[in-house]
Design a protein around this motif. Structure first.
Motif, PDB file in Angstrom:
ATOM      1  N   UNK A   2      60.806  43.624   9.089  1.00 27.83           N
ATOM      2  CA  UNK A   2      59.997  44.747   9.732  1.00 27.83           C
ATOM      3  C   UNK A   2      58.766  44.429   9.973  1.00 27.83           C
ATOM      4  N   UNK A   3      58.240  45.142  11.113  1.00 24.14           N
ATOM      5  CA  UNK A   3      57.073  44.835  11.605  1.00 24.14           C
ATOM      6  C   UNK A   3      56.007  44.993  10.770  1.00 24.14           C
ATOM      7  N   UNK A   4      55.014  44.115  10.638  1.00 19.96           N
ATOM      8  CA  UNK A   4      53.749  44.317   9.631  1.00 19.96           C
ATOM      9  C   UNK A   4      52.829  45.220   9.798  1.00 19.96           C
ATOM     10  N   UNK A   5      52.287  45.937   8.884  1.00 18.30           N
ATOM     11  CA  UNK A   5      51.368  46.912   9.017  1.00 18.30           C
ATOM     12  C   UNK A   5      49.876  46.285   8.811  1.00 18.30           C
ATOM     13  N   UNK A   6      49.121  45.985   9.778  1.00 12.44           N
ATOM     14  CA  UNK A   6      47.917  45.141   9.825  1.00 12.44           C
ATOM     15  C   UNK A   6      46.833  45.846   8.922  1.00 12.44           C
ATOM     16  N   UNK A   7      47.097  47.052   8.724  1.00 10.10           N
ATOM     17  CA  UNK A   7      45.983  47.940   7.686  1.00 10.10           C
ATOM     18  C   UNK A   7      46.326  47.420   6.376  1.00 10.10           C
ATOM     19  N   UNK A   8      47.287  46.997   5.999  1.00  5.49           N
ATOM     20  CA  UNK A   8      47.633  46.630   4.438  1.00  5.49           C
ATOM     21  C   UNK A   8      47.910  45.196   4.602  1.00  5.49           C
ATOM     22  N   UNK A   9      47.575  44.431   5.515  1.00  2.00           N
ATOM     23  CA  UNK A   9      47.497  42.925   5.447  1.00  2.00           C
ATOM     24  C   UNK A   9      46.856  42.216   4.281  1.00  2.00           C
ATOM     25  N   UNK A  10      47.630  41.498   3.547  1.00  2.00           N
ATOM     26  CA  UNK A  10      47.015  40.824   2.334  1.00  2.00           C
ATOM     27  C   UNK A  10      46.889  41.732   1.437  1.00  2.00           C
ATOM     28  N   UNK A  64      45.517  35.156   2.375  1.00  2.92           N
ATOM     29  CA  UNK A  64      46.536  34.620   2.305  1.00  2.92           C
ATOM     30  C   UNK A  64      47.590  34.672   1.433  1.00  2.92           C
ATOM     31  N   UNK A  65      47.873  36.328   1.461  1.00  2.00           N
ATOM     32  CA  UNK A  65      48.768  36.846   0.146  1.00  2.00           C
ATOM     33  C   UNK A  65      50.259  36.094   0.459  1.00  2.00           C
ATOM     34  N   UNK A  66      50.673  35.900   1.311  1.00  2.00           N
ATOM     35  CA  UNK A  66      52.397  35.653   1.752  1.00  2.00           C
ATOM     36  C   UNK A  66      52.543  34.296   1.176  1.00  2.00           C
ATOM     37  N   UNK A  67      51.382  33.388   1.377  1.00  2.00           N
ATOM     38  CA  UNK A  67      51.563  31.863   0.833  1.00  2.00           C
ATOM     39  C   UNK A  67      51.490  31.840  -0.717  1.00  2.00           C
ATOM     40  N   UNK A  68      50.614  32.631  -1.148  1.00  2.00           N
ATOM     41  CA  UNK A  68      50.287  32.789  -2.587  1.00  2.00           C
ATOM     42  C   UNK A  68      51.333  33.657  -3.462  1.00  2.00           C
ATOM     43  N   UNK A  69      52.227  34.295  -2.923  1.00  2.00           N
ATOM     44  CA  UNK A  69      53.060  35.270  -3.620  1.00  2.00           C
ATOM     45  C   UNK A  69      53.956  34.458  -4.620  1.00  2.00           C
ATOM     46  N   UNK A  70      54.589  33.333  -4.097  1.00  2.00           N
ATOM     47  CA  UNK A  70      55.216  32.385  -5.150  1.00  2.00           C
ATOM     48  C   UNK A  70      54.509  32.097  -6.489  1.00  2.00           C
ATOM     49  N   UNK A  71      53.396  31.653  -6.301  1.00  2.00           N
ATOM     50  CA  UNK A  71      52.575  31.426  -7.613  1.00  2.00           C
ATOM     51  C   UNK A  71      52.127  32.606  -8.332  1.00  2.00           C
ATOM     52  N   UNK A  72      51.706  33.706  -7.736  1.00  2.00           N
ATOM     53  CA  UNK A  72      51.631  34.941  -8.438  1.00  2.00           C
ATOM     54  C   UNK A  72      52.596  35.416  -9.165  1.00  2.00           C
TER      55      UNK A  72
END
Length: 291
Positions: A2-10, A64-72
Motif C-alpha cells: 500500500x502507498x505510504x501516508x507521509x503525514x504518518x511516516x515513522x 527510521x521506524x521501519x528498520x527499528x520495528x524488528x528490535x521493538x
C-alpha cells in the motif's frame, strides 16, 4: 504494498491489553523510550484496577521506524510476554487495504469513497464488490475497481467462493456498506480478516423489509444506526459505533429513511476510520474504542 501516508511516516501504534497489574504503564513507556520513541498520544482504560483487564493505545514517533520495528517487536515480546499481555504494533504510514461489499443502496458506499478521495480515511480500496451493477459507474468514477458477483437464491456458496478468491491475500478488512446478503459461517471462517457492518438501530424491533415504514407506524421518536464487527451471530457482533437522530410525528416513512441514511453514513465512516487507525480493541463481545 500500500502507498505510504507521509503525514504518518515513522509513527507506530502500539495496542496492549491483558491482566491489569502494577507497573504496566511504566514498563510500556520505558520500552518506547529505550527504543528511541517519542510518545505522541497515550490512552488507557482498566475495567477493574484490582484483577481486571487493562487496555492501552500508544501512538509514538521513532525516526527510521521501519528498520527499528524488528528490535521493538522483540523487546515487546521479551517485556510483555512474562506479564501475559497481548500486543500489536502497526506502522501507521501504511494504510490498511479495505474492500467494500455493496448492493443497491449507495449512500454508505459513496460516503466511504468520497471520504477516501478527500484523504479522510487512512485506507486503500483495492476493490468494490456488489451483487448488483447499478453502482458500477459511480465506483469507477472514483478510480476504484468494481467487480460484479451475482448472488441470488438460497444457495450463496458459489458467490461466496468467488468473493473469497477476490479477497484472499488482497485486503486487511472488509466493509459491508449495506450489502444485503447474509454472510455464511463458512465464509467468516475462511475470509481471515475483520468484517465491519452497518444497520439501522431498530433491530431487533423492526426486522425484515420496510423497517422505516414499520417505525413510522409505531410512532418512534428516535432513529439510529449501529456499526459492528460481523460474527456468526447475525447483527450481534461487538459494537464499534452508534448514533441517533430525533424524528417527529409529521415525518413520513421516506423522511425517516432519509434521516436514517444520514446517520448510517456517519456511523459507518467513524467505525471504519477508528478501525483503520487501530483505535478499536475487541474484548469478548464488546469493544474498547479510543476515539
Amino acid at each position: 504494498m500500500a502507498q505510504r501516508n507521509d503525514a504518518m511516516r515513522d509513527h507506530a501504534a502500539l495496542i496492549v491489553h491483558g491482566p491489569d497489574q502494577h507497573g504496566l504503564v511504566s514498563a510500556i513507556t520505558s520500552l518506547i523510550s529505550r527504543n528511541d520513541g517519542n510518545i505522541v498520544t497515550l490512552d488507557q482504560y482498566s475495567d477493574d484496577p484490582e484483577g481486571g483487564t487493562f487496555f492501552q493505545r500508544v501512538l509514538f514517533h521513532r525516526d527510521g521506524l521501519t528498520a527499528a520495528m524488528p528490535d521493538i517487536e522483540k523487546d515487546l515480546a521479551d517485556t510483555l510476554g512474562p506479564l501475559k499481555m497481548s500486543w500489536t504494533l502497526t506502522d501507521q504510514s501504511v494504510p490498511k487495504r479495505m474492500a467494500v461489499l455493496a448492493s443497491t443502496s449507495d449512500h454508505c458506499l459513496l460516503e466511504l469513497l468520497w471520504r477516501h478521495r478527500r484523504g479522510q480515511l487512512p485506507v486503500t480500496i483495492p476493490m468494490v464488490i456488489s451483487n448488483h451493477t447499478n453502482v458500477a459507474e459511480d465506483v469507477r468514477s472514483f478510480g476504484i475497481p468494481f467487480v460484479h458477483v451475482h448472488s441470488q437464491g438460497p444457495d450463496k456458496s458459489e458467490a461466496e467462493q468467488k468473493i473469497l478468491q477476490l479477497l484472499t491475500g488482497n485486503v486487511d478488512f472488509v466493509v459491508l456498506a449495506r450489502y444485503m446478503q447474509i454472510i455464511s459461517p463458512d465464509f467468516l471462517d475462511k475470509v481471515g480478516v475483520p468484517i465491519i457492518n452497518i444497520h439501522h438501530s431498530f433491530l431487533p424491533a423492526f426486522i425484515g423489509a420496510a423497517p422505516y415504514r414499520k417505525a413510522k407506524e409505531r410512532g418512534v421518536k428516535l432513529i439510529g444506526a449501529t456499526s459492528h464487527y460481523v460474527t456468526k451471530d447475525l447483527d450481534e457482533g461487538p459494537i464499534i459505533e452508534q448514533d441517533i437522530a430525533r424524528v417527529n410525528h409529521a415525518m413520513t416513512a421516506a423522511d425517516l429513511q432519509a434521516r436514517g441514511a444520514y446517520v448510517e453514513r456517519a456511523v459507518l465512516s467513524r467505525a471504519v476510520q477508528w478501525h483503520a487507525e487501530d483505535r478499536v480493541i475487541r474484548h469478548g463481545n464488546h469493544t474498547i474504542v479510543f476515539d
